[in-house]
Design a protein around this motif. Structure first.
Motif, short mmCIF file in Angstrom:
data_model
loop_
_atom_site.label_atom_id
_atom_site.label_comp_id
_atom_site.label_asym_id
_atom_site.label_seq_id
_atom_site.Cartn_x
_atom_site.Cartn_y
_atom_site.Cartn_z
N TYR A 214 0.97 -1.31 -0.03
CA TYR A 214 -0.35 0.17 0.22
C TYR A 214 0.69 0.83 0.03
CZ TYR A 214 1.40 0.01 4.72
OH TYR A 214 1.73 -0.05 6.21
N VAL A 215 0.28 2.14 -0.22
CA VAL A 215 0.84 3.72 -0.12
C VAL A 215 0.04 4.86 0.36
CG1 VAL A 215 2.69 3.35 -1.79
CG2 VAL A 215 0.48 5.00 -2.42
N LEU A 216 0.37 5.63 1.13
CA LEU A 216 -0.48 6.71 1.34
C LEU A 216 -1.10 7.67 0.09
CD1 LEU A 216 0.96 8.65 4.61
CD2 LEU A 216 -0.38 7.20 4.58
N VAL A 217 -2.47 8.46 -0.31
CA VAL A 217 -2.81 9.13 -0.85
C VAL A 217 -2.57 10.51 -0.58
CG1 VAL A 217 -3.66 7.36 -2.60
CG2 VAL A 217 -4.97 8.26 -0.82
N PRO A 218 -2.97 11.34 -1.33
CA PRO A 218 -2.93 12.70 -1.09
C PRO A 218 -4.06 12.74 -0.59
CG PRO A 218 -2.32 12.75 -3.33
CD PRO A 218 -2.57 11.10 -2.94
N PRO A 219 -4.79 14.24 0.83
CA PRO A 219 -4.42 14.51 1.29
C PRO A 219 -3.28 14.31 1.83
CG PRO A 219 -6.24 15.46 1.41
CD PRO A 219 -6.22 13.92 0.27
N SER A 220 -2.55 13.55 2.55
CA SER A 220 -2.30 12.40 4.27
C SER A 220 -1.32 13.50 4.20
CB SER A 220 -1.87 11.34 3.54
OG SER A 220 -2.36 10.09 3.30
N ARG A 221 -1.39 13.62 5.71
CA ARG A 221 -0.27 14.08 6.69
C ARG A 221 1.23 13.35 6.92
NH1 ARG A 221 -2.56 16.48 10.62
NH2 ARG A 221 -3.64 14.98 10.56
N LEU A 222 1.82 14.06 7.10
CA LEU A 222 3.30 13.65 7.81
C LEU A 222 3.97 14.40 8.67
CD1 LEU A 222 4.65 12.60 4.05
CD2 LEU A 222 3.45 11.23 5.92
N PRO A 223 4.58 13.26 9.48
CA PRO A 223 4.89 14.15 11.09
C PRO A 223 6.31 15.70 10.53
CG PRO A 223 4.83 12.04 11.49
CD PRO A 223 4.62 12.53 9.78
N GLY A 224 6.23 16.56 11.05
CA GLY A 224 6.82 17.95 10.30
C GLY A 224 6.43 18.28 9.37
N ASP A 225 4.23 18.72 9.94
CA ASP A 225 4.31 19.47 8.13
C ASP A 225 4.91 19.24 7.14
OD1 ASP A 225 3.16 21.26 10.40
OD2 ASP A 225 4.91 22.39 10.41
N LEU A 226 4.81 18.39 6.90
CA LEU A 226 5.23 17.35 5.39
C LEU A 226 3.87 16.59 5.26
CD1 LEU A 226 8.29 15.99 6.11
CD2 LEU A 226 7.65 18.28 4.66
N GLY A 227 3.48 16.19 3.52
CA GLY A 227 2.60 16.03 3.24
C GLY A 227 2.32 14.89 2.36
N VAL A 228 1.48 14.50 1.77
CA VAL A 228 1.60 13.71 0.42
C VAL A 228 0.42 14.38 -0.57
CG1 VAL A 228 0.68 11.33 -0.84
CG2 VAL A 228 2.01 11.61 1.15
N VAL A 229 1.05 15.14 -1.74
CA VAL A 229 0.36 15.69 -2.54
C VAL A 229 0.18 14.83 -3.68
CG1 VAL A 229 0.49 17.90 -1.37
CG2 VAL A 229 2.19 17.61 -3.03
N TRP A 230 -0.32 15.40 -5.15
CA TRP A 230 -0.23 15.33 -6.04
C TRP A 230 0.21 16.14 -7.17
CZ3 TRP A 230 -2.05 10.70 -7.08
CH2 TRP A 230 -3.26 9.90 -6.76
N VAL A 231 0.84 15.57 -8.06
CA VAL A 231 1.28 16.49 -9.38
C VAL A 231 0.72 16.17 -10.75
CG1 VAL A 231 3.86 16.46 -9.88
CG2 VAL A 231 3.86 15.74 -8.29
N ARG A 232 -0.11 15.21 -10.40
CA ARG A 232 -0.90 15.15 -11.50
C ARG A 232 -1.77 13.78 -10.89
NH1 ARG A 232 0.83 14.69 -17.20
NH2 ARG A 232 -0.55 12.33 -17.14
N GLY A 233 -3.18 14.43 -11.40
CA GLY A 233 -3.94 14.02 -10.65
C GLY A 233 -5.06 12.37 -10.81
N PRO A 234 -5.45 12.50 -9.43
CA PRO A 234 -5.61 10.54 -10.14
C PRO A 234 -6.99 10.54 -10.91
CG PRO A 234 -7.14 11.21 -8.27
CD PRO A 234 -6.48 12.86 -8.70
N GLY A 235 -7.07 11.62 -11.74
CA GLY A 235 -8.24 10.93 -13.24
C GLY A 235 -6.86 11.00 -14.01
N HIS A 236 -5.93 10.73 -14.36
CA HIS A 236 -4.96 10.25 -15.84
C HIS A 236 -4.93 8.59 -16.03
CE1 HIS A 236 -2.94 13.95 -16.43
NE2 HIS A 236 -3.33 14.16 -15.00
N PRO A 237 -5.26 8.15 -16.70
CA PRO A 237 -5.30 6.68 -16.99
C PRO A 237 -4.37 6.19 -16.21
CG PRO A 237 -6.27 7.97 -19.01
CD PRO A 237 -4.99 9.11 -17.89
N LEU A 238 -4.53 4.64 -16.25
CA LEU A 238 -3.04 4.23 -15.89
C LEU A 238 -2.08 3.81 -16.28
CD1 LEU A 238 -4.63 2.16 -12.77
CD2 LEU A 238 -2.81 4.27 -12.69
N PRO A 239 -1.40 3.50 -16.94
CA PRO A 239 -0.54 3.46 -17.57
C PRO A 239 0.42 1.67 -17.92
CG PRO A 239 1.18 5.21 -16.72
CD PRO A 239 -0.31 4.64 -16.11
#
Length: 256
Positions: free
Chosen positions: A195-220
């Motif tokens: 598994y992996v974290l998905v946005p907009p998850s938060r990490l310790p130290g005011d960090l997070g997980v953010v999309w660079v390219r959103g989930p609407g893009h087809p999976l290659p």
């Protein structure tokens, strides 16, 4: 009432900022409530968009100060792991379930279970950025991409499924456990059982997980990205001196 010097006791004698303080606090409280409501709405929108793309989700731990909400002493992956041991069967892309979880657990991060609908190629952030630039310049179809904190980039791809020959493709347990993850800086392939974290998850130290390219893009197909990612990881290892000769540049899953 006057004080004999033409001044009045009461609110009129207070400095102007004191008179305005209660009003400012009330306005700030309303603004904070509005910001919190907006953040909650944005969080839910992102989770529902991820579920709509077919990625199965489940609640995960979240930061508690600089530690983890699971309260495990020495948690090896603070705010990065599922809440339930049954996360694989719990994971779903049903919007009603995702919305219920998001409302009932407003602080929770979310993971997506890989190997069902999608895999994830997980690389060091500098290598991922270089590979993404190369892939887009070459016109390669790249699917959703996320940045996880300041360390990793996640490339979401179609899953390889369950091949007939299990000797060539096996259930995923990464070649490192959470406790030893930092010792394996190369490319990690999350497939079945991971598994992996998905946005907009938060990490310790005011960090997070953010999309660079959103989930609407087809999976290659993951193999269309693998060469560029492996090359970028090799260059990153050479430049940083983090090359580990005992491991392949790709972290192939191991059986249990």
């Amino acid at each position: 009432m006057g004080d004999g010097n033409g001044r009045y006791r009461g609110t009129e004698s207070r400095p102007s900022w004191e008179n305005r303080l209660p009003q400012w606090l009330r306005r700030r409280s309303r603004e904070d409530a509005g910001d919190a409501s907006g953040r909650a709405r944005d969080r839910l929108d992102q989770l529902l968009a991820t579920a709509a793309a077919g990625l199965p989700l489940a609640p995960a731990a979240h930061p508690s100060g600089y530690s983890c909400s699971c309260e495990r002493i020495g948690c090896p992956t603070p705010a990065r792991h599922p809440v339930s041991f049954a996360w694989q069967t719990q994971s779903t892309h049903d919007p009603a379930a995702v919305e219920r979880w998001a409302e009932d657990q407003p602080e929770a991060n979310f993971i997506t279970a890989t190997g069902m609908v999608h895999d994830v190629l997980d690389v060091p952030l500098p290598a991922g950025r270089a590979a993404l630039e190369r892939l887009l310049a070459d016109g390669t179809d790249v699917g959703p991409v996320a940045e996880s904190g300041e360390e990793r980039m996640l490339f979401f791809t179609a899953t390889r499924g369950t091949p007939e020959d299990e000797d060539e493709w096996w259930p995923c347990e990464l070649d490192c456990h959470p406790e030893t993850m930092d010792e394996h800086p190369g490319l990690r392939w999350h497939s079945r059982g991971s598994y992996v974290l998905v946005p907009p998850s938060r990490l310790p130290g005011d960090l997070g997980v953010v999309w660079v390219r959103g989930p609407g893009h087809p999976l290659p197909d993951p193999l269309t990205l693998l060469e560029a990612l492996a090359d970028a990881c090799s260059r990153y290892a050479e430049e940083t001196g983090r090359h580990d000769p005992d491991h392949h540049s790709v972290a192939w899953p191991l059986s249990r």
